[in-house]
Design a protein around this motif. Structure first.
Motif, PDB file in Angstrom:
ATOM      1  N   ALA A   1       4.930  31.643 -25.878  1.00  0.00           N
ATOM      2  CA  ALA A   1       4.971  32.919 -26.137  1.00  0.00           C
ATOM      3  C   ALA A   1       5.648  33.585 -24.748  1.00  0.00           C
ATOM      4  O   ALA A   1       4.700  34.011 -24.014  1.00  0.00           O
ATOM      5  CB  ALA A   1       3.690  33.502 -26.557  1.00  0.00           C
ATOM      6  N   PRO A   2       6.711  33.926 -24.353  1.00  0.00           N
ATOM      7  CA  PRO A   2       7.114  34.308 -22.991  1.00  0.00           C
ATOM      8  C   PRO A   2       6.609  35.754 -23.228  1.00  0.00           C
ATOM      9  O   PRO A   2       7.010  36.538 -24.108  1.00  0.00           O
ATOM     10  CB  PRO A   2       8.786  34.134 -23.464  1.00  0.00           C
ATOM     11  CG  PRO A   2       9.006  33.217 -24.285  1.00  0.00           C
ATOM     12  CD  PRO A   2       7.767  33.241 -25.199  1.00  0.00           C
ATOM     13  N   SER A   3       6.212  36.301 -21.925  1.00  0.00           N
ATOM     14  CA  SER A   3       5.694  37.637 -21.927  1.00  0.00           C
ATOM     15  C   SER A   3       6.749  38.296 -21.135  1.00  0.00           C
ATOM     16  O   SER A   3       7.109  38.214 -20.005  1.00  0.00           O
ATOM     17  CB  SER A   3       4.610  37.536 -20.786  1.00  0.00           C
ATOM     18  OG  SER A   3       4.397  39.115 -20.491  1.00  0.00           O
ATOM     19  N   ILE A   4       7.455  39.393 -21.997  1.00  0.00           N
ATOM     20  CA  ILE A   4       8.789  40.165 -21.422  1.00  0.00           C
ATOM     21  C   ILE A   4       8.319  41.219 -20.367  1.00  0.00           C
ATOM     22  O   ILE A   4       9.176  41.742 -19.606  1.00  0.00           O
ATOM     23  CB  ILE A   4       9.470  40.909 -22.583  1.00  0.00           C
ATOM     24  CG1 ILE A   4       8.476  41.742 -23.147  1.00  0.00           C
ATOM     25  CG2 ILE A   4      10.147  39.726 -23.611  1.00  0.00           C
ATOM     26  CD1 ILE A   4       8.974  42.703 -24.232  1.00  0.00           C
ATOM     27  N   LEU A   5       7.084  41.304 -19.909  1.00  0.00           N
ATOM     28  CA  LEU A   5       6.710  41.771 -18.710  1.00  0.00           C
ATOM     29  C   LEU A   5       7.257  41.576 -17.516  1.00  0.00           C
ATOM     30  O   LEU A   5       7.503  42.307 -16.599  1.00  0.00           O
ATOM     31  CB  LEU A   5       5.239  42.115 -18.733  1.00  0.00           C
ATOM     32  CG  LEU A   5       4.730  42.959 -17.556  1.00  0.00           C
ATOM     33  CD1 LEU A   5       5.036  44.497 -17.608  1.00  0.00           C
ATOM     34  CD2 LEU A   5       3.026  42.707 -17.427  1.00  0.00           C
TER      35      LEU A   5
ATOM     36  N   ASP B   1       8.292  30.718 -29.643  1.00  0.00           N
ATOM     37  CA  ASP B   1       7.971  30.959 -30.924  1.00  0.00           C
ATOM     38  C   ASP B   1       7.268  32.530 -31.464  1.00  0.00           C
ATOM     39  O   ASP B   1       7.392  33.002 -32.331  1.00  0.00           O
ATOM     40  CB  ASP B   1       6.560  30.207 -31.064  1.00  0.00           C
ATOM     41  CG  ASP B   1       6.919  28.606 -30.908  1.00  0.00           C
ATOM     42  OD1 ASP B   1       7.261  28.164 -32.077  1.00  0.00           O
ATOM     43  OD2 ASP B   1       6.497  27.921 -29.831  1.00  0.00           O
ATOM     44  N   LEU B   2       6.986  33.216 -29.977  1.00  0.00           N
ATOM     45  CA  LEU B   2       6.508  34.438 -30.253  1.00  0.00           C
ATOM     46  C   LEU B   2       6.983  35.117 -29.120  1.00  0.00           C
ATOM     47  O   LEU B   2       7.497  34.598 -28.123  1.00  0.00           O
ATOM     48  CB  LEU B   2       4.771  34.616 -30.215  1.00  0.00           C
ATOM     49  CG  LEU B   2       4.036  33.733 -31.195  1.00  0.00           C
ATOM     50  CD1 LEU B   2       2.654  33.545 -30.569  1.00  0.00           C
ATOM     51  CD2 LEU B   2       4.102  34.539 -32.562  1.00  0.00           C
ATOM     52  N   VAL B   3       7.147  36.492 -29.173  1.00  0.00           N
ATOM     53  CA  VAL B   3       7.346  37.301 -27.958  1.00  0.00           C
ATOM     54  C   VAL B   3       6.056  38.105 -27.752  1.00  0.00           C
ATOM     55  O   VAL B   3       5.614  38.769 -28.368  1.00  0.00           O
ATOM     56  CB  VAL B   3       8.517  38.426 -28.114  1.00  0.00           C
ATOM     57  CG1 VAL B   3       8.645  39.335 -26.832  1.00  0.00           C
ATOM     58  CG2 VAL B   3       9.919  37.523 -28.640  1.00  0.00           C
ATOM     59  N   HIS B   4       5.566  37.794 -26.312  1.00  0.00           N
ATOM     60  CA  HIS B   4       4.443  38.421 -25.878  1.00  0.00           C
ATOM     61  C   HIS B   4       4.515  39.881 -25.193  1.00  0.00           C
ATOM     62  O   HIS B   4       5.457  40.024 -24.402  1.00  0.00           O
ATOM     63  CB  HIS B   4       3.642  37.632 -24.915  1.00  0.00           C
ATOM     64  CG  HIS B   4       2.214  37.963 -24.693  1.00  0.00           C
ATOM     65  ND1 HIS B   4       1.063  37.778 -25.346  1.00  0.00           N
ATOM     66  CD2 HIS B   4       1.973  38.479 -23.201  1.00  0.00           C
ATOM     67  CE1 HIS B   4      -0.134  38.324 -24.752  1.00  0.00           C
ATOM     68  NE2 HIS B   4       0.440  38.724 -23.644  1.00  0.00           N
ATOM     69  N   PHE B   5       3.846  40.926 -25.844  1.00  0.00           N
ATOM     70  CA  PHE B   5       4.322  42.176 -25.443  1.00  0.00           C
ATOM     71  C   PHE B   5       2.937  43.011 -24.817  1.00  0.00           C
ATOM     72  O   PHE B   5       1.976  43.254 -25.479  1.00  0.00           O
ATOM     73  CB  PHE B   5       4.747  42.928 -26.569  1.00  0.00           C
ATOM     74  CG  PHE B   5       5.174  44.316 -26.288  1.00  0.00           C
ATOM     75  CD1 PHE B   5       6.583  44.639 -26.117  1.00  0.00           C
ATOM     76  CD2 PHE B   5       4.413  45.585 -26.709  1.00  0.00           C
ATOM     77  CE1 PHE B   5       6.978  46.019 -26.207  1.00  0.00           C
ATOM     78  CE2 PHE B   5       4.668  46.978 -26.668  1.00  0.00           C
ATOM     79  CZ  PHE B   5       6.226  47.106 -26.173  1.00  0.00           C
ATOM     80  N   ASP B   6       3.043  43.105 -23.464  1.00  0.00           N
ATOM     81  CA  ASP B   6       1.505  43.487 -22.764  1.00  0.00           C
ATOM     82  C   ASP B   6       1.663  44.906 -22.588  1.00  0.00           C
ATOM     83  O   ASP B   6       2.372  45.605 -21.712  1.00  0.00           O
ATOM     84  CB  ASP B   6       1.761  43.010 -21.321  1.00  0.00           C
ATOM     85  CG  ASP B   6       1.329  41.640 -21.438  1.00  0.00           C
ATOM     86  OD1 ASP B   6       0.429  41.099 -21.810  1.00  0.00           O
ATOM     87  OD2 ASP B   6       2.281  40.425 -20.745  1.00  0.00           O
TER      88      ASP B   6
ATOM     89  N   VAL C   1       8.545  31.921 -16.826  1.00  0.00           N
ATOM     90  CA  VAL C   1       9.830  32.050 -17.443  1.00  0.00           C
ATOM     91  C   VAL C   1      11.018  32.918 -17.103  1.00  0.00           C
ATOM     92  O   VAL C   1      12.150  32.578 -16.739  1.00  0.00           O
ATOM     93  CB  VAL C   1       9.447  32.313 -19.008  1.00  0.00           C
ATOM     94  CG1 VAL C   1      10.916  33.146 -19.700  1.00  0.00           C
ATOM     95  CG2 VAL C   1       8.764  31.462 -19.755  1.00  0.00           C
ATOM     96  N   PHE C   2      10.572  34.385 -16.704  1.00  0.00           N
ATOM     97  CA  PHE C   2      11.415  35.275 -16.392  1.00  0.00           C
ATOM     98  C   PHE C   2      11.539  35.026 -14.676  1.00  0.00           C
ATOM     99  O   PHE C   2      12.637  35.990 -14.436  1.00  0.00           O
ATOM    100  CB  PHE C   2      10.990  36.413 -16.842  1.00  0.00           C
ATOM    101  CG  PHE C   2      11.463  36.532 -18.471  1.00  0.00           C
ATOM    102  CD1 PHE C   2      12.436  36.526 -19.088  1.00  0.00           C
ATOM    103  CD2 PHE C   2      10.054  36.674 -19.458  1.00  0.00           C
ATOM    104  CE1 PHE C   2      12.860  36.630 -20.490  1.00  0.00           C
ATOM    105  CE2 PHE C   2      10.125  36.479 -20.613  1.00  0.00           C
ATOM    106  CZ  PHE C   2      11.762  36.379 -21.415  1.00  0.00           C
TER     107      PHE C   2
END
Ligand code: DX5
Ligand code: ZN
Length: 221
Positions: free
Chosen positions: A5-9, A29-34, A199-200
């Motif tokens: 679940a990559p955190s797009i923050l 699998d998921l997009v993590h949204f903080d 990741v980012f």
């Protein structure tokens, strides 16, 4: 099967649509949204309108992590905006049982996040009403912090509690997961790995997702 679940923050916030494309290409699998409110945690991030905008851009499930005080106030709006999974923090949710019920009634999977200092034993009587637990392996508020290893022991205790009750609860871990830590998290019982900077904050987020998944599964070291 380990979920990523990559955190797009940690992504370039001026290009969130690109971050979603990278998540799809990297097999997330998921997009993590903080979500942070500047009260429960010192930092302030994004909320309902941004979630609704991202919902239109991806089919990937959106994993919403509410680091906010009184999460009940806006729960319905997060569910309407397209959250597939919602985690509230144990530390700010006095009526946890009814909050979890509302999340499930809203059609999403219900989670509880626990800070590094919160004992997992507090979840004993709520496991049956939960779909997932988010084990915070940093103190929430910022990405890029160092992993707190004592959380591994808590994770093993939670895994035992879940097994003893025969509950179907997934363990997610959030904070400081990357090359040096992700395998030990999985060995302790983590099934869903959140990763922000690993990741980012790399030159090639898609490649980073692929190698994190292989590290997590023990395929490479
Ligand atoms: C921390 C957030 C995390 C964070 C993860 O408060 O809940 O999801 O963005 O970032 P890394 O993986 O860099 O610790
Ligand atoms: Zn998070």
């Amino acid at each position: 099967m380990i979920k990523l679940a990559p955190s797009i923050l940690s992504a370039d916030l001026a290009h969130l649509a690109l971050a979603l494309e990278q998540c799809e290409e990297g097999g997330a699998d998921l997009v993590h949204f903080d979500v942070m409110d500047g009260h429960f945690v010192p930092n302030l991030t994004f909320g309902i309108p941004v979630l609704a905008a991202l919902r239109k851009r991806t089919q990937l499930p959106l994993d919403v992590h509410l680091m906010v005080e009184a999460p009940d106030r806006l729960l319905g709006s997060y569910l309407d905006a397209g959250a597939d999974r919602v985690a509230v923090h144990w530390e700010v949710t006095p009526h946890l049982d009814s909050t979890l019920r509302r999340i499930r009634e809203g059609g999403a999977r219900a989670g509880v996040a626990v800070n590094p200092a919160t004992p997992v034993e507090y979840l004993q009587d709520v496991l049956a009403h939960l779909d997932f637990v988010v084990m915070m392996s940093v103190n929430p508020g910022f990405s890029g912090q160092s992993f707190l290893p004592h959380v591994l022991d808590k994770t093993r205790r939670l895994r035992e509690m879940i097994g003893a009750q025969g509950a179907e609860v997934e363990i997610e871990m959030d904070g400081g997961l990357g090359r040096g830590t992700i395998r030990s998290a999985v060995e302790a019982g983590v099934e869903t790995c959140v990763a922000g900077s690993a990741v980012f904050a790399t030159p090639d987020p898609v490649l980073a997702m692929t190698s994190l998944r292989r590290l997590a599964s023990g395929e490479i070291e």
